[in-house]
Every structure is written in C-alpha cells, then in structure tokens.
Design a protein around this motif. Sequence first.
Motif, PDB file in Angstrom:
ATOM      1  N   ALA A  22       8.331 -50.265  37.583  1.00 45.38           N
ATOM      2  CA  ALA A  22       8.769 -50.204  35.941  1.00 45.38           C
ATOM      3  C   ALA A  22       7.353 -49.985  35.317  1.00 45.38           C
ATOM      4  CB  ALA A  22       9.378 -51.200  35.493  1.00 45.38           C
ATOM      5  N   LEU A  23       6.114 -50.669  35.922  1.00 47.88           N
ATOM      6  CA  LEU A  23       4.935 -50.689  35.042  1.00 47.88           C
ATOM      7  C   LEU A  23       4.516 -49.179  35.242  1.00 47.88           C
ATOM      8  CD1 LEU A  23       2.680 -52.414  34.083  1.00 47.88           C
ATOM      9  CD2 LEU A  23       1.830 -52.459  36.419  1.00 47.88           C
ATOM     10  N   ASP A  24       4.530 -48.521  36.155  1.00 50.04           N
ATOM     11  CA  ASP A  24       4.254 -47.080  36.472  1.00 50.04           C
ATOM     12  C   ASP A  24       5.116 -46.138  35.534  1.00 50.04           C
ATOM     13  OD1 ASP A  24       1.999 -46.453  38.240  1.00 50.04           O
ATOM     14  OD2 ASP A  24       3.153 -47.718  39.574  1.00 50.04           O
ATOM     15  N   HIS A  25       6.494 -46.446  35.375  1.00 55.95           N
ATOM     16  CA  HIS A  25       7.231 -45.780  34.440  1.00 55.95           C
ATOM     17  C   HIS A  25       6.695 -45.946  33.088  1.00 55.95           C
ATOM     18  CE1 HIS A  25      10.550 -43.776  36.956  1.00 55.95           C
ATOM     19  NE2 HIS A  25      10.381 -44.871  37.466  1.00 55.95           N
ATOM     20  N   ASP A  26       6.409 -47.184  32.651  1.00 55.95           N
ATOM     21  CA  ASP A  26       5.794 -47.475  31.642  1.00 55.95           C
ATOM     22  C   ASP A  26       4.536 -46.591  31.208  1.00 55.95           C
ATOM     23  OD1 ASP A  26       7.354 -49.628  31.309  1.00 55.95           O
ATOM     24  OD2 ASP A  26       5.670 -51.216  31.579  1.00 55.95           O
ATOM     25  N   ALA A  27       3.621 -46.559  32.326  1.00 55.93           N
ATOM     26  CA  ALA A  27       2.388 -45.796  32.018  1.00 55.93           C
ATOM     27  C   ALA A  27       2.698 -44.281  31.899  1.00 55.93           C
ATOM     28  CB  ALA A  27       1.312 -45.950  33.367  1.00 55.93           C
ATOM     29  N   VAL A  28       3.577 -43.807  32.884  1.00 54.37           N
ATOM     30  CA  VAL A  28       3.812 -42.044  32.696  1.00 54.37           C
ATOM     31  C   VAL A  28       4.242 -41.975  31.238  1.00 54.37           C
ATOM     32  CG1 VAL A  28       5.538 -40.529  33.302  1.00 54.37           C
ATOM     33  CG2 VAL A  28       4.180 -41.970  35.067  1.00 54.37           C
ATOM     34  N   GLN A  29       5.103 -42.815  30.564  1.00 55.95           N
ATOM     35  CA  GLN A  29       5.594 -42.482  29.060  1.00 55.95           C
ATOM     36  C   GLN A  29       4.463 -42.662  28.064  1.00 55.95           C
ATOM     37  OE1 GLN A  29       8.997 -44.940  28.177  1.00 55.95           O
ATOM     38  NE2 GLN A  29      10.180 -43.696  29.162  1.00 55.95           N
ATOM     39  N   TYR A  31       1.324 -42.320  28.906  1.00 55.19           N
ATOM     40  CA  TYR A  31       0.139 -41.013  29.313  1.00 55.19           C
ATOM     41  C   TYR A  31       0.837 -39.800  28.377  1.00 55.19           C
ATOM     42  CZ  TYR A  31      -3.138 -42.815  32.540  1.00 55.19           C
ATOM     43  OH  TYR A  31      -3.954 -43.487  33.208  1.00 55.19           O
ATOM     44  N   SER A  32       1.986 -39.584  28.458  1.00 60.32           N
ATOM     45  CA  SER A  32       2.600 -38.299  27.807  1.00 60.32           C
ATOM     46  C   SER A  32       2.342 -38.365  26.322  1.00 60.32           C
ATOM     47  CB  SER A  32       4.104 -38.175  28.263  1.00 60.32           C
ATOM     48  OG  SER A  32       4.465 -38.207  29.408  1.00 60.32           O
ATOM     49  N   ILE A  33       2.431 -39.454  25.679  1.00 63.36           N
ATOM     50  CA  ILE A  33       2.022 -39.592  24.273  1.00 63.36           C
ATOM     51  C   ILE A  33       0.605 -39.047  24.228  1.00 63.36           C
ATOM     52  CG2 ILE A  33       1.967 -41.195  22.365  1.00 63.36           C
ATOM     53  CD1 ILE A  33       4.188 -42.586  23.259  1.00 63.36           C
ATOM     54  N   ALA A  34      -0.431 -39.799  24.880  1.00 60.97           N
ATOM     55  CA  ALA A  34      -1.635 -39.341  25.011  1.00 60.97           C
ATOM     56  C   ALA A  34      -2.023 -38.083  25.188  1.00 60.97           C
ATOM     57  CB  ALA A  34      -2.420 -40.512  25.785  1.00 60.97           C
ATOM     58  N   ILE A  35      -1.508 -37.634  26.117  1.00 59.44           N
ATOM     59  CA  ILE A  35      -1.809 -35.978  26.485  1.00 59.44           C
ATOM     60  C   ILE A  35      -1.256 -35.119  25.462  1.00 59.44           C
ATOM     61  CG2 ILE A  35      -0.992 -34.318  28.164  1.00 59.44           C
ATOM     62  CD1 ILE A  35      -0.821 -36.656  30.234  1.00 59.44           C
ATOM     63  N   GLY A  36      -0.113 -35.509  24.655  1.00 59.26           N
ATOM     64  CA  GLY A  36       0.215 -34.408  23.768  1.00 59.26           C
ATOM     65  C   GLY A  36      -0.318 -34.769  22.451  1.00 59.26           C
ATOM     66  N   ARG A  37      -1.094 -35.880  22.252  1.00 56.47           N
ATOM     67  CA  ARG A  37      -1.790 -35.925  21.026  1.00 56.47           C
ATOM     68  C   ARG A  37      -3.484 -35.779  21.025  1.00 56.47           C
ATOM     69  NH1 ARG A  37       1.123 -37.933  16.770  1.00 56.47           N
ATOM     70  NH2 ARG A  37       3.142 -37.497  17.037  1.00 56.47           N
ATOM     71  N   ILE A  38      -4.031 -35.803  22.194  1.00 59.06           N
ATOM     72  CA  ILE A  38      -5.592 -36.019  22.301  1.00 59.06           C
ATOM     73  C   ILE A  38      -5.860 -34.492  21.923  1.00 59.06           C
ATOM     74  CG2 ILE A  38      -5.854 -35.588  24.764  1.00 59.06           C
ATOM     75  CD1 ILE A  38      -7.777 -38.127  24.321  1.00 59.06           C
ATOM     76  N   SER A  39      -7.112 -34.267  21.171  1.00 57.75           N
ATOM     77  CA  SER A  39      -7.681 -33.154  20.784  1.00 57.75           C
ATOM     78  C   SER A  39      -8.673 -32.593  21.715  1.00 57.75           C
ATOM     79  CB  SER A  39      -8.193 -33.169  19.472  1.00 57.75           C
ATOM     80  OG  SER A  39      -9.305 -33.899  19.347  1.00 57.75           O
ATOM     81  N   ASN A  40      -9.244 -33.505  22.394  1.00 55.99           N
ATOM     82  CA  ASN A  40      -9.978 -32.928  23.593  1.00 55.99           C
ATOM     83  C   ASN A  40      -9.492 -32.403  24.890  1.00 55.99           C
ATOM     84  OD1 ASN A  40     -12.128 -33.352  25.849  1.00 55.99           O
ATOM     85  ND2 ASN A  40     -13.654 -34.064  24.271  1.00 55.99           N
TER      86      ASN A  40
END
Length: 197
Positions: A22-29, A31-40
Amino acid sequence: MTESGMGPSGAEQIALLNDLLALDHDAVQAYSIAIGRISNAEYRETLAGFRGDHQRHITQLTGLIQDRGGVPVQMPHLPTGHFKLAVQALGAAGDDRALLMAFKANERQVRDKYRRHADDPHEPAVATILRAAARDEEAHYAWVEGVLEGMGLEPGSLLKTVQDAAETAHATTADAIESAGRRVAEAVERLRPGGTR
C-alpha cells in the motif's frame, strides 16, 4: 515470528507485506502528481525513474504475498494515502521547490518504513527484496534532499528547520495510522478462509 527467529510469518508477514505494498501504491500516486506538475524536465525524468522503482516494488511485493498464500491488496492506504496525495497536491500548487518539499515529506516516511523493515530479521527471499527497496528509498530521499539544498533549503536555515519538523509530524502521524491498519489486516488475514495463521 518464525520459530527460527527469521522474522514474522503467516498472517503477520502478509499484513506487513501488504502494508508496504500500500505504501508503494501511495508513492506511485504522489509521484504521478509531481511528474505532471514539475517544470524542470531533468527532475521530471528522475522522478519517472523513481516511480518505476515503486512499480517494481509493487510487482515484487505482490509476488511475495501470493507465494505465501496471501491476498495482495492493490490500493493505497486508507485514509493516509489520501492525506499523502493532498500533501503532494498542495506542493503542486507552488513552484518546483514547493512541489519537491511536499514530495520529500512523503518520501521520508517511505524511506524510514522500508529502512525499519529491512533492518528486521526476515526469511532470505523477503529480506533481499526489502533491503533492495530500502536502498532505492535512500537514493530517492538523498536525491531530493540534494536538489532542495541547491534551491536554498540548506541545513540550519529556517525553512529547512520548518520543513524537517513538518516531515517528522507527517511521518509520525502516517506511521501510527498505518500501524493500526496493519493490525486490523493481520486479524482479517487470520480469519480469512484459507488465510494464514
């Protein structure tokens, strides 16, 4: 605990592995937010690679659970998974530094939990996977800490001190809630028809 002192067994082991799953499922979600929003673009590529590590952990933990007669729970923690997503979403509302600060808060709990379980005794197959995952998490956390230091979050600065305190509170709260959930999962596993004792 197994009779040979090699760590948890049966329902306790399944619950522990499902907690990490479950911890890894938390992380994947998150990460998806971070990847979708980071500009660099370079940061985005690094985060995508780290998300791949978490996806590999999901596959490996799922196999360990199934091999031991358990049922892998393929979802984030309830309710802490939503809280972690909210933390990441708040960070995403700011610039790259704010987004990475939120990411670091979530990643600390993952790093610390894997480190604790990797240091505990386990049967060889489980120990190998937990140690490798713990090394991944150490690398993820060290990377984001280094990037943030380069963005001005230097040791001893007020912002770093505040962020460290927020990380600690976040990790402590999530761990307490998830620990209670793991005890419930262990009891359910014991009662499940065909479940492990």
